[in-house]
Design a protein around this motif. Sequence first.
Motif, PDB file in Angstrom:
ATOM      1  N   TYR A  38      16.864 -27.411  16.013  1.00  0.00           N
ATOM      2  CA  TYR A  38      16.947 -26.544  14.883  1.00  0.00           C
ATOM      3  C   TYR A  38      18.440 -26.198  14.713  1.00  0.00           C
ATOM      4  CZ  TYR A  38      11.856 -25.438  15.513  1.00  0.00           C
ATOM      5  OH  TYR A  38      10.480 -25.860  15.432  1.00  0.00           O
ATOM      6  N   SER A  39      19.450 -25.959  15.782  1.00  0.00           N
ATOM      7  CA  SER A  39      20.643 -25.696  15.758  1.00  0.00           C
ATOM      8  C   SER A  39      21.391 -26.772  15.028  1.00  0.00           C
ATOM      9  CB  SER A  39      21.078 -25.168  16.930  1.00  0.00           C
ATOM     10  OG  SER A  39      21.371 -26.207  17.866  1.00  0.00           O
ATOM     11  N   SER A  40      21.156 -27.958  15.166  1.00  0.00           N
ATOM     12  CA  SER A  40      22.002 -28.919  14.543  1.00  0.00           C
ATOM     13  C   SER A  40      21.633 -29.474  13.124  1.00  0.00           C
ATOM     14  CB  SER A  40      21.677 -30.259  15.366  1.00  0.00           C
ATOM     15  OG  SER A  40      20.482 -30.653  15.675  1.00  0.00           O
ATOM     16  N   SER A  41      20.593 -28.597  12.734  1.00  0.00           N
ATOM     17  CA  SER A  41      20.043 -28.973  11.277  1.00  0.00           C
ATOM     18  C   SER A  41      20.664 -28.494  10.224  1.00  0.00           C
ATOM     19  CB  SER A  41      18.363 -28.875  11.033  1.00  0.00           C
ATOM     20  OG  SER A  41      17.870 -28.998   9.709  1.00  0.00           O
ATOM     21  N   ILE A  42      21.618 -29.169   9.448  1.00  0.00           N
ATOM     22  CA  ILE A  42      22.254 -28.695   8.444  1.00  0.00           C
ATOM     23  C   ILE A  42      21.322 -28.170   7.449  1.00  0.00           C
ATOM     24  CG2 ILE A  42      24.046 -29.321   6.323  1.00  0.00           C
ATOM     25  CD1 ILE A  42      25.039 -31.353   8.237  1.00  0.00           C
ATOM     26  N   LEU A  43      20.360 -28.798   6.901  1.00  0.00           N
ATOM     27  CA  LEU A  43      19.404 -28.140   5.996  1.00  0.00           C
ATOM     28  C   LEU A  43      18.740 -26.787   6.272  1.00  0.00           C
ATOM     29  CD1 LEU A  43      17.921 -28.877   3.328  1.00  0.00           C
ATOM     30  CD2 LEU A  43      16.028 -29.835   4.629  1.00  0.00           C
ATOM     31  N   LEU A  44      18.486 -26.718   7.556  1.00  0.00           N
ATOM     32  CA  LEU A  44      17.807 -25.412   7.873  1.00  0.00           C
ATOM     33  C   LEU A  44      19.005 -24.186   7.787  1.00  0.00           C
ATOM     34  CD1 LEU A  44      15.431 -23.943   9.297  1.00  0.00           C
ATOM     35  CD2 LEU A  44      16.168 -24.598  11.363  1.00  0.00           C
TER      36      LEU A  44
END
Length: 333
Positions: free
Chosen positions: A11-17
């Motif tokens: 989650y924390s590494s998702s640029i889209l999120l």
Amino acid sequence: MNSNCSVLLAYSSSILLKLSISYSLLFSCIGLPLFMWASVKLWTGFYTRRFHRNFRLIIQVHLFGFMLHCSGRIVLHSLDLFNYIFLQPCDMIPNIYRCFIFRLMYNWGFWITHCTAISLIIERYAATRLMGKYENKFNWLGICLVLAQPCLAGVPLFFAYINIRFDGVFMPYCSVYNPGSPTIANFNSGVAIGCQIVARILFGFLFTVNKNRRIRMQTSSLSTRFQLEENKMTMQCLSIYANLSSVFLFVQIFSFSYLLSISPDMPTENYLAWMEFNQQFPAYGIFSVLLIVYKIRLLRSKINTNLNQQVHLNETETYFGILEMQIRNIERH
């Protein structure tokens, strides 16, 4: 690294999120002060003060729903972004109680605003039915409708939260509806769409009734015509609200249901990101408030022009009436 840390790392590494959360946070931060300003103008504006107190109470609850929604979003998204940017995945401690409180604000605000149509239909029907008796009276009706509005909003929330559990639950991202389980969401969506269709039909009916009544009462007193113009302005503003709300709700609900159905086929962090992008509620609120403010200004200018014409017409008729009487008196002598 355990499985919980792996989920949080994704989650924390998702640029889209992070992009979708930032987008939602931005519009929530813009919307909150705008809705506060609209609340102040509702009670202090020169023309809005002339609206019936019951009507203003219902609109105030509507604006409160936007403010409640944006407040919950601001807290949740700010905490999520802080965790994703500054903390290590295993140091993030998801708190289901925090999620329950602020997500409840988020969802309750959403449903309060969509229950506004029911209260407005009842209030405007009473205003139309009791023309000449409703002004400055029946304040108890507004209080009852205001109290009923959050209660009605609690019905879909009850079904959404009925299966929530607090003990031993790991919730890496705050969400009410589970991916791939659209049953409750579809049920709530179906009820909301059905109510919106009925509301839109009734709004159109009330607008037609008031328009026809205005045509029949052209020869009434100036004060009566002014009340009819104000009532017509109210219905025109409500028509804007009804149209915007219908379009938004249809688009948002169908895309929401579609995302829920295809969510098992995509990474969870992508599903969450698209869900945030789909929740355009703050942007819808900002656009609707600005559009209605613009419409009120146009209608206000039109009303002033019409009333000035009526005043000048009455003055002209009075002048010629007096002149005719003077001529008759001269002829008699």
